[in-house]
Design an enzyme around this catalytic site. Structure first.
Site, mmCIF file in Angstrom:
data_model
loop_
_atom_site.group_PDB
_atom_site.id
_atom_site.type_symbol
_atom_site.label_atom_id
_atom_site.label_comp_id
_atom_site.label_asym_id
_atom_site.label_seq_id
_atom_site.Cartn_x
_atom_site.Cartn_y
_atom_site.Cartn_z
ATOM 1 N N GLU A 92 0.788 -1.222 0.000
ATOM 2 C CA GLU A 92 0.000 0.000 0.000
ATOM 3 C C GLU A 92 0.828 1.284 0.000
ATOM 4 O OE1 GLU A 92 -3.104 0.692 -0.226
ATOM 5 O OE2 GLU A 92 -4.100 -1.233 -0.037
ATOM 6 N N SER A 348 -31.436 -18.582 55.422
ATOM 7 C CA SER A 348 -30.663 -18.835 56.649
ATOM 8 C C SER A 348 -29.165 -18.662 56.462
ATOM 9 C CB SER A 348 -30.951 -20.260 57.140
ATOM 10 O OG SER A 348 -32.313 -20.420 57.467
#
Length: 689
Positions: A92, A348
């Site tokens: 590129e 509990s």
């Protein structure tokens, strides 16, 4: 001569004024450029990237798109295959590291080729110019190209070459809703672009040139042809052998894959907590997380399609969250919620902490006997789960069998308001219904206030940390909190764990002490009122686990208790931890709690203990240089005995206790009545001079 000199002088003056005007004009132009650059900067702050949640070892658990649904993940050159980067620049922008955003030789070459061919043959856009175009998409014309050049120079003045390249690799289009090399690599190859094959590198270079026309999932033939052209260029550039390029060109086009989506609700928790970070390395263990997600999905009852399971696993030594499953099945109701963060009645599960605080207060020990009989507490009359009463039992038996009346009796002595405050200081403040008042009352012993699984994990981890509660850690990189809140003393925490280890095991499972290598688990179950929530909490080997089972909408499940609906899952979770976690430590041998119970703790009573009037707790008293004898006083029912630092004190003829300190210092004065109830006063004795 005079005329020539005058002409020369005039010419020089004109020239000087011209150069001055040129210099002024250049300065004005430069200032204008700077002003325009500052007024119209490139929109770098508009770049959004999706978040990625990883486990403690860096494994990707889940990735998120940006708000509009596009997959765009921030690129980091340190985590991208360097061979891919070299190939990209060769293909590129070969002079990327030397130009200032605009490659003039490339522009000259492209213009010459266009003139000769009568059409555009090759482009001259640099990676910086392409990045500018990706930041601000425009129609492809000459005017847009000029704007891209200006923007490219602006980018070069603001960013380093590395930052520009990372920005390009974040924004480059790859077809559909894919942007950036990381998103493309995950979508087409199912992995990060840290190590790419030659054909993968070529495909990732070819796609941004024409992303829609070359999409491998829609147009595989076109994608293969484009990849082949890139491979040929790479071979010419010497970045690939001709044979390797030919072999790579024969591979089929990749198919579209799903992005990582493990630890669904857990990842959402980390994302909400660290919304400002694009890469989140959580404290989760990915292998354990996956195993427990599979386990909980298999444990959901098939005949109850609306029932969910959730759990949290905490390393008690560091308080790091190692696994979190917010819901077992996303296809069921509530499956998209993180139920570990929803307050539910804990049943509990708080009873161990009530008894531990009673131990700290000197009211009881594990072998203290307590009445399990019908009892009324100022209008509140608790009942046991099975509607039966067992008479006199030990505290250990009451806790192991989760008896309600003894727990409420202990809380009545500890103080409900004080108990709630202690839980709040520990980071687990119970949620009370509106209108419940400042004190949620004795019903908190049986689940009368809401807590989350995360809060329960903090409390149970405190039992394994010598009674000190510390906040959860969500990332291993976060500092470990060395100091926490002393919820209970180390001695009481140890005694509670020993009691819980000896609780009856679930059906079908042999006790740990009879099985080789089985985890020795201290556990407690809980069932909320109306069977809405089933709980199991456990501690073993340096890990605390909280399992919850129920419906997300709170609808009751008649008959399903914590022992049936959550406890078997808890034991299987610990089996998975012991098999997977490298830092799982088998429970160290603990000395059995001495069965001898001091006379002062022989029986738990609800009446108040004697109260020391003199010397008051945490007071200072003065003695003379030749010594001083103090007369001790207490308010109590009946006769009492006095002790100073454990030694009994004599009484005078009037029956008063006499104490003569041997010298200045700190002392503990204790008074015990005939029922074994006691009070303590710590006093400091001072001497003049």
């Amino acid at each position: 001569m005079i005329l020539a000199a005058g002409l020369k002088t005039g010419f020089n003056a004109v020239r000087d004024r011209l150069w001055f005007r040129i210099a002024v004009g250049l300065c004005v132009l430069l200032c204008l450029i700077v002003v325009l650059d500052r007024c119209f900067p490139p929109p770098l702050d508009q770049v959004q990237t999706g978040q990625v949640v990883r486990d403690r070892f860096g494994r990707v658990l889940r990735a998120y798109p940006v708000e509009d649904g596009r997959w765009r993940l921030a690129a980091n050159l340190d985590e991208i295959d360097p061979h891919f980067v070299d190939a990209l620049l060769a293909y590129e922008d070969q002079r990327f590291y030397t130009h200032w955003g605009v490659d003039l030789p490339a522009i000259v070459r492209a213009s010459r080729d266009a003139v000769q061919a009568g059409r555009v043959v090759s482009g001259a856009s640099t990676i910086t110019m392409q990045t500018a175009r990706l930041l601000e998409p425009r129609p492809r014309n000459l005017g847009s190209k000029l704007v891209e050049m200006i923007r490219a120079v602006q980018l070069e003045t603001r960013l380093s070459k590395r930052e520009i390249l990372e920005l390009y690799l974040t924004l480059a289009p790859y077809g559909g809703n894919l942007e950036g090399v990381r998103a493309a690599s995950w979508a087409y190859f199912g992995r990060e672009p840290d190590e790419l094959t030659l054909e993968q590198t070529a495909m990732l270079i070819a796609l941004p040139q024409s992303p829609e026309a070359r999409r491998p999932d829609l147009r595989p033939e076109t994608a293969i042809l484009a990849r082949g052209r890139v491979l040929d260029r790479l071979a010419i550039a010497g970045l690939a052998s001709t044979r390797a390029a030919r072999d790579a060109s024969l591979d089929p086009a990749p198919i579209r894959r799903d992005f990582p989506d493990q630890a669904w609700q857990a990842a959402d928790s980390w994302r909400a907590r660290f919304s400002h970070v694009s890469e989140i390395r959580s404290s989760l263990d990915g292998e354990l997380q996956q195993a427990l997600e599979t386990l909980l999905a298999a444990e959901t009852p098939p005949n109850a399609p609306d029932v969910q399971l959730s759990l949290i696993v905490v390393d008690t030594r560091t308080m790091a969250v190692r696994a979190l499953v917010g819901a077992a099945d996303r296809s069921r109701a509530g499956g998209w919620l993180d139920l570990t963060h929803r307050a539910r009645s804990p049943g509990s599960t708080l009873k161990p902490f009530i008894y531990a605080m009673a131990f700290d207060d000197g009211l009881a020990s594990g072998q203290t006997r307590i009445a399990d009989l019908p009892t009324r507490f100022a209008g509140y009359r608790p009942d046991n789960f099975d509607r039966r009463f067992r008479g006199d039992v030990t505290i250990a038996e009451a806790l192991q069998h989760s008896l309600n009346v003894p727990a409420v009796s202990a809380l009545d002595q500890v103080g409900a308001r004080r108990f709630n405050a202690a839980l709040g200081f520990a980071g687990a403040l119970p949620e009370r219904r509106q209108g419940a008042g400042e004190d949620s009352g004795l019903a908190v012993a049986l689940g009368g206030a809401g807590l989350t699984s995360r809060q329960l994990a903090v409390l149970y981890a405190a039992l394994d940390n010598e009674g000190v509660a510390r906040p959860l850690r969500w990332r291993d990189e976060d500092p470990v909190t060395e100091q926490g809140y002393g919820l209970v003393t180390a001695e009481s925490a140890t005694e509670i764990l020993d009691i819980l280890r000896r609780a009856p095991h679930p059906g079908g499972r042999a006790p740990a002490h009879l099985t080789r290598s089985a985890p020795q688990i201290a556990f407690k179950t809980g069932t909320s009122y109306g069977f809405r929530d089933a709980w199991a909490a456990g501690v073993s080997g340096g890990f605390a686990v909280i399992v919850w089972s129920g419906r997300a909408d709170g609808v009751p499940r008649p008959g399903v208790t914590g022992r049936e609906g959550a406890l078997p899952v808890l034991f299987r979770v610990f089996d998975q931890i012991s098999a997977i976690m490298p830092d799982y430590a088998p429970e160290r041998d603990r000395e059995e709690v001495d069965s001898f119970t001091p006379q002062t703790l022989a029986r738990f009573e609800r009446e108040t203990a004697p109260h020391i009037l003199f010397p008051p707790h945490d007071s200072e008293v003065w003695m003379g240089e030749t010594g001083h004898t103090f007369i001790l006083a207490a308010r109590a029912d009946g006769d009492v005995r006095w002790f100073a630092d454990g030694d009994p004190l004599d009484l005078d003829l009037a029956g008063d206790a006499l104490w003569q300190p041997p010298g200045p210092g700190f002392y503990e004065i204790r008074v015990v009545d005939s029922r074994g109830r006691e009070s303590l006063s710590r006093v400091r004795v001072l001497m003049p001079g």
